[in-house]
Design an enzyme around this catalytic site. Structure first.
Site, PDB file in Angstrom:
ATOM      1  N   ARG A 145       0.843  -1.207   0.000  1.00 14.75           N
ATOM      2  CA  ARG A 145       0.000   0.000   0.000  1.00 14.75           C
ATOM      3  C   ARG A 145       0.874   1.250   0.000  1.00 14.75           C
ATOM      4  O   ARG A 145       0.647   2.185  -0.766  1.00 14.75           O
ATOM      5  CB  ARG A 145      -0.923  -0.022   1.215  1.00 14.75           C
ATOM      6  CG  ARG A 145      -2.260  -0.704   1.008  1.00 14.75           C
ATOM      7  CD  ARG A 145      -2.154  -2.124   0.463  1.00 14.75           C
ATOM      8  NE  ARG A 145      -3.444  -2.785   0.393  1.00 14.75           N
ATOM      9  CZ  ARG A 145      -3.942  -3.552   1.370  1.00 14.75           C
ATOM     10  NH1 ARG A 145      -3.255  -3.747   2.486  1.00 14.75           N
ATOM     11  NH2 ARG A 145      -5.115  -4.135   1.220  1.00 14.75           N
ATOM     12  N   ASP A 174      -0.284  -6.080  -3.891  1.00 16.74           N
ATOM     13  CA  ASP A 174      -1.688  -5.816  -3.607  1.00 16.74           C
ATOM     14  C   ASP A 174      -2.273  -5.018  -4.757  1.00 16.74           C
ATOM     15  O   ASP A 174      -1.601  -4.776  -5.767  1.00 16.74           O
ATOM     16  CB  ASP A 174      -1.856  -5.088  -2.266  1.00 16.74           C
ATOM     17  CG  ASP A 174      -3.128  -5.506  -1.546  1.00 16.74           C
ATOM     18  OD1 ASP A 174      -4.222  -5.208  -2.060  1.00 16.74           O
ATOM     19  OD2 ASP A 174      -3.039  -6.140  -0.480  1.00 16.74           O
ATOM     20  N   HIS A 245      -7.024  -8.996  -4.466  1.00 15.66           N
ATOM     21  CA  HIS A 245      -5.955  -8.045  -4.148  1.00 15.66           C
ATOM     22  C   HIS A 245      -4.856  -8.077  -5.211  1.00 15.66           C
ATOM     23  O   HIS A 245      -3.668  -8.033  -4.889  1.00 15.66           O
ATOM     24  CB  HIS A 245      -5.371  -8.340  -2.766  1.00 15.66           C
ATOM     25  CG  HIS A 245      -6.283  -7.954  -1.633  1.00 15.66           C
ATOM     26  ND1 HIS A 245      -6.481  -6.653  -1.250  1.00 15.66           N
ATOM     27  CD2 HIS A 245      -7.052  -8.720  -0.813  1.00 15.66           C
ATOM     28  CE1 HIS A 245      -7.335  -6.619  -0.228  1.00 15.66           C
ATOM     29  NE2 HIS A 245      -7.707  -7.862   0.046  1.00 15.66           N
ATOM     30  N   ASP A 310      -7.311 -13.808   0.710  1.00 15.97           N
ATOM     31  CA  ASP A 310      -8.287 -13.084   1.512  1.00 15.97           C
ATOM     32  C   ASP A 310      -9.158 -12.204   0.631  1.00 15.97           C
ATOM     33  O   ASP A 310      -8.742 -11.746  -0.435  1.00 15.97           O
ATOM     34  CB  ASP A 310      -7.588 -12.227   2.573  1.00 15.97           C
ATOM     35  CG  ASP A 310      -6.610 -11.229   1.959  1.00 15.97           C
ATOM     36  OD1 ASP A 310      -5.803 -11.666   1.113  1.00 15.97           O
ATOM     37  OD2 ASP A 310      -6.655 -10.035   2.305  1.00 15.97           O
ATOM     38  N   GLU A 311     -10.373 -11.973   1.091  1.00 16.44           N
ATOM     39  CA  GLU A 311     -11.294 -11.005   0.494  1.00 16.44           C
ATOM     40  C   GLU A 311     -11.412 -11.199  -1.022  1.00 16.44           C
ATOM     41  O   GLU A 311     -11.058 -10.308  -1.805  1.00 16.44           O
ATOM     42  CB  GLU A 311     -10.853  -9.576   0.841  1.00 16.44           C
ATOM     43  CG  GLU A 311     -10.882  -9.314   2.345  1.00 16.44           C
ATOM     44  CD  GLU A 311     -10.476  -7.895   2.719  1.00 16.44           C
ATOM     45  OE1 GLU A 311     -11.019  -7.374   3.712  1.00 16.44           O
ATOM     46  OE2 GLU A 311      -9.614  -7.321   2.029  1.00 16.44           O
ATOM     47  N   TRP A 377      -7.344 -14.454  10.875  1.00 19.27           N
ATOM     48  CA  TRP A 377      -7.436 -13.006  11.078  1.00 19.27           C
ATOM     49  C   TRP A 377      -8.839 -12.527  11.410  1.00 19.27           C
ATOM     50  O   TRP A 377      -9.004 -11.484  12.047  1.00 19.27           O
ATOM     51  CB  TRP A 377      -6.913 -12.271   9.851  1.00 19.27           C
ATOM     52  CG  TRP A 377      -7.804 -12.242   8.647  1.00 19.27           C
ATOM     53  CD1 TRP A 377      -7.928 -13.207   7.701  1.00 19.27           C
ATOM     54  CD2 TRP A 377      -8.685 -11.175   8.242  1.00 19.27           C
ATOM     55  NE1 TRP A 377      -8.833 -12.822   6.731  1.00 19.27           N
ATOM     56  CE2 TRP A 377      -9.307 -11.576   7.034  1.00 19.27           C
ATOM     57  CE3 TRP A 377      -9.011  -9.930   8.785  1.00 19.27           C
ATOM     58  CZ2 TRP A 377     -10.229 -10.775   6.376  1.00 19.27           C
ATOM     59  CZ3 TRP A 377      -9.927  -9.128   8.115  1.00 19.27           C
ATOM     60  CH2 TRP A 377     -10.517  -9.556   6.930  1.00 19.27           C
ATOM     61  N   ASP A 404      -2.328  -1.237  12.950  1.00 21.59           N
ATOM     62  CA  ASP A 404      -2.672  -0.023  12.219  1.00 21.59           C
ATOM     63  C   ASP A 404      -3.989   0.560  12.725  1.00 21.59           C
ATOM     64  O   ASP A 404      -4.311   1.712  12.426  1.00 21.59           O
ATOM     65  CB  ASP A 404      -2.767  -0.298  10.719  1.00 21.59           C
ATOM     66  CG  ASP A 404      -3.637  -1.502  10.394  1.00 21.59           C
ATOM     67  OD1 ASP A 404      -3.306  -2.609  10.851  1.00 21.59           O
ATOM     68  OD2 ASP A 404      -4.653  -1.344   9.690  1.00 21.59           O
ATOM     69  N   TRP A 456      -0.826  -3.055   8.518  1.00 23.44           N
ATOM     70  CA  TRP A 456      -1.274  -2.697   7.168  1.00 23.44           C
ATOM     71  C   TRP A 456      -1.031  -1.207   6.972  1.00 23.44           C
ATOM     72  O   TRP A 456      -1.213  -0.401   7.892  1.00 23.44           O
ATOM     73  CB  TRP A 456      -2.741  -3.057   6.989  1.00 23.44           C
ATOM     74  CG  TRP A 456      -3.001  -4.516   7.193  1.00 23.44           C
ATOM     75  CD1 TRP A 456      -3.586  -5.101   8.272  1.00 23.44           C
ATOM     76  CD2 TRP A 456      -2.672  -5.586   6.296  1.00 23.44           C
ATOM     77  NE1 TRP A 456      -3.646  -6.469   8.113  1.00 23.44           N
ATOM     78  CE2 TRP A 456      -3.090  -6.794   6.903  1.00 23.44           C
ATOM     79  CE3 TRP A 456      -2.069  -5.639   5.045  1.00 23.44           C
ATOM     80  CZ2 TRP A 456      -2.919  -8.042   6.298  1.00 23.44           C
ATOM     81  CZ3 TRP A 456      -1.898  -6.877   4.436  1.00 23.44           C
ATOM     82  CH2 TRP A 456      -2.325  -8.052   5.058  1.00 23.44           C
ATOM     83  N   GLU A 458      -2.236   1.290   4.772  1.00 27.56           N
ATOM     84  CA  GLU A 458      -3.067   2.318   4.136  1.00 27.56           C
ATOM     85  C   GLU A 458      -2.871   3.676   4.801  1.00 27.56           C
ATOM     86  O   GLU A 458      -2.809   4.710   4.134  1.00 27.56           O
ATOM     87  CB  GLU A 458      -4.539   1.921   4.187  1.00 27.56           C
ATOM     88  CG  GLU A 458      -4.905   0.749   3.290  1.00 27.56           C
ATOM     89  CD  GLU A 458      -4.878  -0.567   4.031  1.00 27.56           C
ATOM     90  OE1 GLU A 458      -4.107  -0.678   5.014  1.00 27.56           O
ATOM     91  OE2 GLU A 458      -5.614  -1.498   3.632  1.00 27.56           O
TER      92      GLU A 458
END
Length: 548
Positions: A145, A174, A245, A310-311, A377, A404, A456, A458
């Site tokens: 990120r 990512d 991602h 993930d996601e 997670w 974070d 993370w 961001e």
């Protein structure tokens, strides 16, 4: 038992003080058994570089001895300060940990980068017998990120090693950037390594900074990072995140996307949050990533390689006839099964190269090989299920150890995102809650490898912002994963932190979060956050009854 007078973090298993303090001489005679020779680098760094002492071979009587003791468990050590320093361990990792204990005993002087030859240094007499609670004591650093230059990564490795953490999970790819040079596919960094701007604040923010951002590590950069980490007893686990991602990769090579015609118009993502775009499940994509992983394996020596998982929304697979056909041909009951199948295909490739895959806890089920380790997670539920299915597990729940996230309630944290994880909250984190321990004890269950904190990036756009988010909470986490559960003592940890450890961090140049709140220059007024309560995480937190 430990003495209440010590100031070590993490707390040692056993510490017995004696009356034989020892003053470090200007010329220090040293002997190191061959089995511990890999601990020479931190020894030289501590005594020669930081403390300015002359190191000399033993001339009859060694004042600093590193002795091999094969009877000690892995990573354990015995430290005796009594007219000199004796360190005993069965391998270099234990010796490194003992040297970190000596570094803390010396105090802030030993954490400065410049030598202080004129200073008199006296070590207290003591006997320490110590070793870790978990074998995997990790922290994730997201350099996708926001790119962190190599010197920042090396500095971060030194800091985590000083806290006896031994795994750096390096999140290299990512939607917002691809940070590792792959010679077979140069556009991954030439195109995927750069974005036009970045969202400011949380994923709900409407603000952008208008500033291009990017960067990547050459393969030689990463080899240097791995070698430095190895010298500090830290294993670097690389993460190549897929099949979600992955927008940066799909922008560089649109043929990777499930919706390849649309991908030709995309840019490297400038937003944070959940991205709907996913890789195609076609053989060409698997072959592409097998080639990527072959280059990754030539750089990293970690037995574990993270494949993400993930996601991953399935909407684009549903819109892709080839993915629908793939699921039908494999006899899948739904497109969701493509995720563990996809990860499993690449896990098989890693296994053929002598390595092992790890993935986030959305990946599971009968199509996932049981040798894939799971990072739990989304609370504890995913880890418990994975253990019962025979997978090894790393415990890293978002609502407990995502550093974070904000460190205090209110809107003063820069930026106020996620749930509140105060220093005391992190210290109370327990990887082996009853339900996890019960699942791990069932016949055929996997093993809890350890635990991991996450950073993370961001909201962490520089090393100083990483410092602020990580410390001193990472010191609390380090004690959770190192010291015995029954010895955990919050008032005593708070005492050790305030009276000694913050001064060590100051000497190391760490811009940590002050205990009473951020300095004025650490605030980010006007940056929109997204503060959450634990109960607002909804579907993201799956904990068994009573586990929260």
């Amino acid at each position: 038992m430990t003495t209440p007078a010590h100031t070590l973090i993490p707390a040692p298993t056993h510490l017995t003080p004696t009356d034989t303090a020892w003053t470090l001489p200007e010329r220090l005679t040293v002997t190191v058994d061959p089995e511990l020779s890999a601990a020479r680098s931190p020894l030289i760094d501590l005594f020669a570089i930081r403390l300015g002492r002359e190191l000399a071979p033993e001339d009859g009587t060694a004042q600093l001895r590193l002795r091999h003791d094969p009877t000690l468990p892995a990573e354990h050590y015995r430290l005796v300060i009594d007219g000199g320093v004796l360190i005993e361990s069965n391998g270099p990792d234990g010796a490194r940990h003992a040297l970190r204990t000596v570094q803390q005993l010396i105090g802030p002087t030993a954490f400065r980068a410049m030598p202080v030859r004129e200073e008199t240094i006296t070590l207290p007499g003591l006997v320490v017998q110590d070793g870790p609670r978990f074998g995997h004591r990790g922290v994730l650093l997201d350099v996708a990120r926001h790119f962190m230059p190599k010197d920042g990564v090396l500095r971060f490795i030194e800091l985590i090693a000083a806290h006896k953490l031994n795994v750096l999970h390096l999140h290299l790819t990512d939607d917002q950037g691809w940070r590792i040079q792959i010679r077979a596919y140069p556009r991954l960094t030439e195109v995927g390594g750069w974005r036009t701007e970045s969202q400011v604040g949380s994923s709900r923010s409407s603000r952008y900074d208008g500033a291009p951002h990017g960067g990547f590590y050459s393969q030689d950069d990463l080899r240097e990072i791995v070698a430095f980490a190895r010298s500090r007893g830290v294993t670097v686990i690389p993460e190549i995140d897929l099949p979600g991602h992955s927008q940066a990769a799909m922008v560089a090579y649109p043929e990777l996307a499930a919706l390849r015609e649309q991908a030709a118009t995309w840019q490297v993502w400038t937003r944070w949050g959940l991205n709907p775009h996913v890789l195609s499940t076609a053989d060409r994509v698997l072959d592409f990533y097998r080639t990527v992983l072959d280059e990754v394996l030539d750089i990293f020596d970690s037995p574990l390689i993270c494949l993400g998982g993930d996601e991953v929304p399935v909407d684009e697979w549903a819109a892709d006839p080839a993915s629908v056909r793939r699921a039908e041909e494999l006899g899948m009951s739904g497109l969701e099964e493509l995720l563990p199948w996809f990860i499993g295909q690449l896990a098989d490739h890693l296994r053929s190269r002598g390595r092992r895959a790890t993935a986030w806890d959305e990946v599971g089920g009968s199509r996932l090989p049981t040798d894939v380790a799971i990072n739990s997670w989304r609370g504890y539920r995913g880890g418990i299920d994975a253990l019962r299915d025979g997978h090894d597990v790393v415990v890293c729940p978002e609502h407990e150890v995502y550093l974070d996230h904000r460190a205090a309630p209110g809107l003063d944290e820069p930026a106020p995102v996620g749930t509140v994880h105060t220093l005391a909250d992190v210290y109370r984190f327990e990887p082996m809650i009853d339900q996890v321990a019960e699942a791990a004890a069932e016949p055929g269950a996997g093993t809890v490898l350890g635990a991991q904190a996450q950073l993370w990036s961001e909201q962490l756009d520089s090393p100083r912002r990483v410092d602020y988010a990580a410390f001193p909470r990472l010191a609390a986490f380090a004690e959770v994963v190192w010291s015995p559960r029954e010895a955990r003592d919050w008032p005593d940890f708070d005492r050790r932190l305030r009276t000694a450890h913050l001064a060590r961090l100051d000497a190391a140049g760490v811009e940590y979060r002050p205990l009473d709140g951020p300095h004025p220059w650490q605030r980010r007024p006007g940056v929109p956050g997204w503060p959450l309560r634990f109960d607002e995480l909804g579907r993201l937190v799956h904990t068994p009854d009573g586990a929260a």
